[in-house]
Design a protein around this motif. Structure first.
Motif, PDB file in Angstrom:
ATOM      1  N   ASN A  65     -20.003  22.141 -71.049  1.00  0.00           N
ATOM      2  CA  ASN A  65     -20.736  23.313 -71.538  1.00  0.00           C
ATOM      3  C   ASN A  65     -20.382  23.616 -72.992  1.00  0.00           C
ATOM      4  OD1 ASN A  65     -22.050  23.642 -69.113  1.00  0.00           O
ATOM      5  ND2 ASN A  65     -20.681  25.245 -68.372  1.00  0.00           N
ATOM      6  N   ALA A  66     -19.112  23.451 -73.348  1.00  0.00           N
ATOM      7  CA  ALA A  66     -18.675  23.746 -74.712  1.00  0.00           C
ATOM      8  C   ALA A  66     -19.148  22.695 -75.712  1.00  0.00           C
ATOM      9  CB  ALA A  66     -17.152  23.862 -74.752  1.00  0.00           C
ATOM     10  N   SER A  67     -19.141  21.429 -75.298  1.00  0.00           N
ATOM     11  CA  SER A  67     -19.464  20.343 -76.232  1.00  0.00           C
ATOM     12  C   SER A  67     -20.905  19.863 -76.157  1.00  0.00           C
ATOM     13  CB  SER A  67     -18.554  19.143 -75.958  1.00  0.00           C
ATOM     14  OG  SER A  67     -18.862  18.561 -74.693  1.00  0.00           O
ATOM     15  N   GLY A  68     -21.544  20.039 -74.999  1.00  0.00           N
ATOM     16  CA  GLY A  68     -22.898  19.540 -74.803  1.00  0.00           C
ATOM     17  C   GLY A  68     -22.969  18.038 -74.594  1.00  0.00           C
ATOM     18  N   GLN A  69     -21.856  17.414 -74.234  1.00  0.00           N
ATOM     19  CA  GLN A  69     -21.860  15.965 -74.065  1.00  0.00           C
ATOM     20  C   GLN A  69     -20.772  15.506 -73.094  1.00  0.00           C
ATOM     21  OE1 GLN A  69     -21.529  15.041 -78.232  1.00  0.00           O
ATOM     22  NE2 GLN A  69     -19.293  15.103 -78.209  1.00  0.00           N
ATOM     23  N   PHE A  70     -20.945  14.294 -72.577  1.00  0.00           N
ATOM     24  CA  PHE A  70     -19.964  13.682 -71.685  1.00  0.00           C
ATOM     25  C   PHE A  70     -20.233  12.184 -71.626  1.00  0.00           C
ATOM     26  CE2 PHE A  70     -23.519  15.063 -69.055  1.00  0.00           C
ATOM     27  CZ  PHE A  70     -23.760  13.996 -68.208  1.00  0.00           C
ATOM     28  N   ALA A  71     -19.286  11.463 -71.075  1.00  0.00           N
ATOM     29  CA  ALA A  71     -19.455  10.019 -70.865  1.00  0.00           C
ATOM     30  C   ALA A  71     -19.328   9.726 -69.383  1.00  0.00           C
ATOM     31  CB  ALA A  71     -18.415   9.235 -71.650  1.00  0.00           C
ATOM     32  N   GLN A 106     -12.899   5.047 -77.993  1.00  0.00           N
ATOM     33  CA  GLN A 106     -13.931   6.004 -78.385  1.00  0.00           C
ATOM     34  C   GLN A 106     -15.299   5.375 -78.224  1.00  0.00           C
ATOM     35  OE1 GLN A 106     -12.912   7.235 -82.414  1.00  0.00           O
ATOM     36  NE2 GLN A 106     -12.312   9.210 -81.586  1.00  0.00           N
ATOM     37  N   GLY A 107     -16.220   6.137 -77.642  1.00  0.00           N
ATOM     38  CA  GLY A 107     -17.593   5.679 -77.526  1.00  0.00           C
ATOM     39  C   GLY A 107     -18.212   5.488 -78.896  1.00  0.00           C
ATOM     40  N   SER A 108     -19.216   4.633 -78.974  1.00  0.00           N
ATOM     41  CA  SER A 108     -19.765   4.200 -80.257  1.00  0.00           C
ATOM     42  C   SER A 108     -20.637   5.232 -80.973  1.00  0.00           C
ATOM     43  CB  SER A 108     -20.566   2.912 -80.066  1.00  0.00           C
ATOM     44  OG  SER A 108     -21.616   3.117 -79.136  1.00  0.00           O
ATOM     45  N   VAL A 109     -21.207   6.200 -80.268  1.00  0.00           N
ATOM     46  CA  VAL A 109     -22.093   7.174 -80.906  1.00  0.00           C
ATOM     47  C   VAL A 109     -21.468   8.560 -80.952  1.00  0.00           C
ATOM     48  CG1 VAL A 109     -24.334   8.353 -80.739  1.00  0.00           C
ATOM     49  CG2 VAL A 109     -24.201   5.888 -80.407  1.00  0.00           C
ATOM     50  N   LEU A 110     -20.998   9.059 -79.825  1.00  0.00           N
ATOM     51  CA  LEU A 110     -20.455  10.418 -79.755  1.00  0.00           C
ATOM     52  C   LEU A 110     -18.938  10.471 -79.890  1.00  0.00           C
ATOM     53  CD1 LEU A 110     -22.710  11.779 -76.854  1.00  0.00           C
ATOM     54  CD2 LEU A 110     -23.067  11.993 -79.328  1.00  0.00           C
ATOM     55  N   GLY A 111     -18.281   9.333 -79.837  1.00  0.00           N
ATOM     56  CA  GLY A 111     -16.821   9.297 -79.962  1.00  0.00           C
ATOM     57  C   GLY A 111     -16.095   9.833 -78.743  1.00  0.00           C
ATOM     58  N   LEU A 112     -16.772   9.880 -77.603  1.00  0.00           N
ATOM     59  CA  LEU A 112     -16.159  10.391 -76.374  1.00  0.00           C
ATOM     60  C   LEU A 112     -15.149   9.381 -75.827  1.00  0.00           C
ATOM     61  CD1 LEU A 112     -19.391  11.808 -74.794  1.00  0.00           C
ATOM     62  CD2 LEU A 112     -17.380  13.145 -75.421  1.00  0.00           C
ATOM     63  N   CYS A 125     -23.466  10.456 -73.087  1.00  0.00           N
ATOM     64  CA  CYS A 125     -24.634  11.270 -72.733  1.00  0.00           C
ATOM     65  C   CYS A 125     -24.605  12.624 -73.424  1.00  0.00           C
ATOM     66  CB  CYS A 125     -24.647  11.514 -71.221  1.00  0.00           C
ATOM     67  SG  CYS A 125     -24.602  10.013 -70.229  1.00  0.00           S
ATOM     68  N   ARG A 126     -25.795  13.093 -73.781  1.00  0.00           N
ATOM     69  CA  ARG A 126     -25.971  14.465 -74.272  1.00  0.00           C
ATOM     70  C   ARG A 126     -26.585  15.294 -73.159  1.00  0.00           C
ATOM     71  NH1 ARG A 126     -27.772  12.284 -79.572  1.00  0.00           N
ATOM     72  NH2 ARG A 126     -25.973  12.550 -80.931  1.00  0.00           N
ATOM     73  N   LEU A 127     -25.983  16.436 -72.890  1.00  0.00           N
ATOM     74  CA  LEU A 127     -26.465  17.343 -71.858  1.00  0.00           C
ATOM     75  C   LEU A 127     -27.856  17.859 -72.210  1.00  0.00           C
ATOM     76  CD1 LEU A 127     -25.679  18.950 -69.258  1.00  0.00           C
ATOM     77  CD2 LEU A 127     -24.895  20.769 -70.805  1.00  0.00           C
ATOM     78  N   ILE A 128     -28.723  17.888 -71.215  1.00  0.00           N
ATOM     79  CA  ILE A 128     -30.034  18.539 -71.338  1.00  0.00           C
ATOM     80  C   ILE A 128     -29.894  19.859 -70.583  1.00  0.00           C
ATOM     81  CG2 ILE A 128     -32.485  18.428 -70.763  1.00  0.00           C
ATOM     82  CD1 ILE A 128     -32.156  15.325 -70.716  1.00  0.00           C
ATOM     83  N   PRO A 129     -29.736  20.971 -71.295  1.00  0.00           N
ATOM     84  CA  PRO A 129     -29.497  22.250 -70.615  1.00  0.00           C
ATOM     85  C   PRO A 129     -30.618  22.582 -69.631  1.00  0.00           C
ATOM     86  CG  PRO A 129     -29.104  22.451 -72.967  1.00  0.00           C
ATOM     87  CD  PRO A 129     -29.767  21.115 -72.752  1.00  0.00           C
ATOM     88  N   GLU A 130     -30.228  22.850 -68.424  1.00  0.00           N
ATOM     89  CA  GLU A 130     -31.156  23.240 -67.356  1.00  0.00           C
ATOM     90  C   GLU A 130     -30.376  24.204 -66.473  1.00  0.00           C
ATOM     91  OE1 GLU A 130     -33.859  24.249 -65.245  1.00  0.00           O
ATOM     92  OE2 GLU A 130     -34.559  22.738 -66.658  1.00  0.00           O
TER      93      GLU A 130
END
Length: 192
Positions: A65-71, A106-112, A125-130
């Protein structure tokens, strides 16, 4: 040297198509976490989108929720014990990567944080808020922005799970600490 190679985004949904147990990693403001998840699936091919169930009370969900992203990491059968441990302890009690002695890249795009040792694929992945589905069902939707896989297990947009190579077998959670591994393919012929 890593055996991981980038996966074309048009093939990323295939990484989850067979329903493996996955690990979810997150990071925000110097804190990172890792958890196991048994319920994830692709929901769209282009752009690649996925759905995953993540309990709203977890540290992982808080960091998402804070970052809007996860792997999402797909562990191999040889990583079943660590996968079970990641799902059995709380990140609120300390860094799970340190507790489980895991070396993240580290992931190649988001650095996760992503794992490659004893794992066979990962997706950032980028979270799609729903908010409705997140609150009512603990289901999160996300767009895959990068993916990579161990070329022994996945290349050319397809899985290559060989029964003789357990390093390429994915795991599927049965409950009570039990997993089954998926390690063979059945080739069919078109009836037409």
């Amino acid at each position: 040297m890593s055996r991981f190679e980038p996966v074309a985004l048009e093939h990323a949904s295939r990484l989850l198509n067979h329903g493996p147990t996955v690990l979810v990693t997150t990071a925000f403001a110097g804190q990172r976490n890792l958890m196991a998840a048994a319920w994830s699936m692709p929901v769209e091919f282009t752009p690649p989108r996925i759905a995953i169930v993540i309990d709203k009370s977890t540290l992982t969900k808080e960091l998402i929720n804070a970052s809007g992203q996860f792997a999402i990491i797909i562990p191999s059968a040889e990583f079943a014990t660590q996968t079970y441990a990641a799902g059995s302890i709380s990140g609120r009690d300390g860094d799970k990567f340190d507790r489980l002695q895991l070396q993240a890249q580290q992931g190649s795009v988001l650095g996760l944080p992503v794992l490659e040792d004893a794992c066979i694929a990962w997706m950032e992945c980028r979270l799609i808020p729903e908010s409705h589905t997140e609150k009512a069902y603990d289901t999160c939707f996300a767009e895959v922005v990068s993916a990579a896989a161990d070329s022994r297990a996945f290349s050319g947009g397809h899985w290559h799970m060989d029964a003789s190579n357990p390093a390429t077998h994915t795991i599927h959670y049965l409950g009570a600490g039990l997993f089954m591994s998926l390690g063979g393919q059945i080739t069919t012929q078109s009836p037409f």
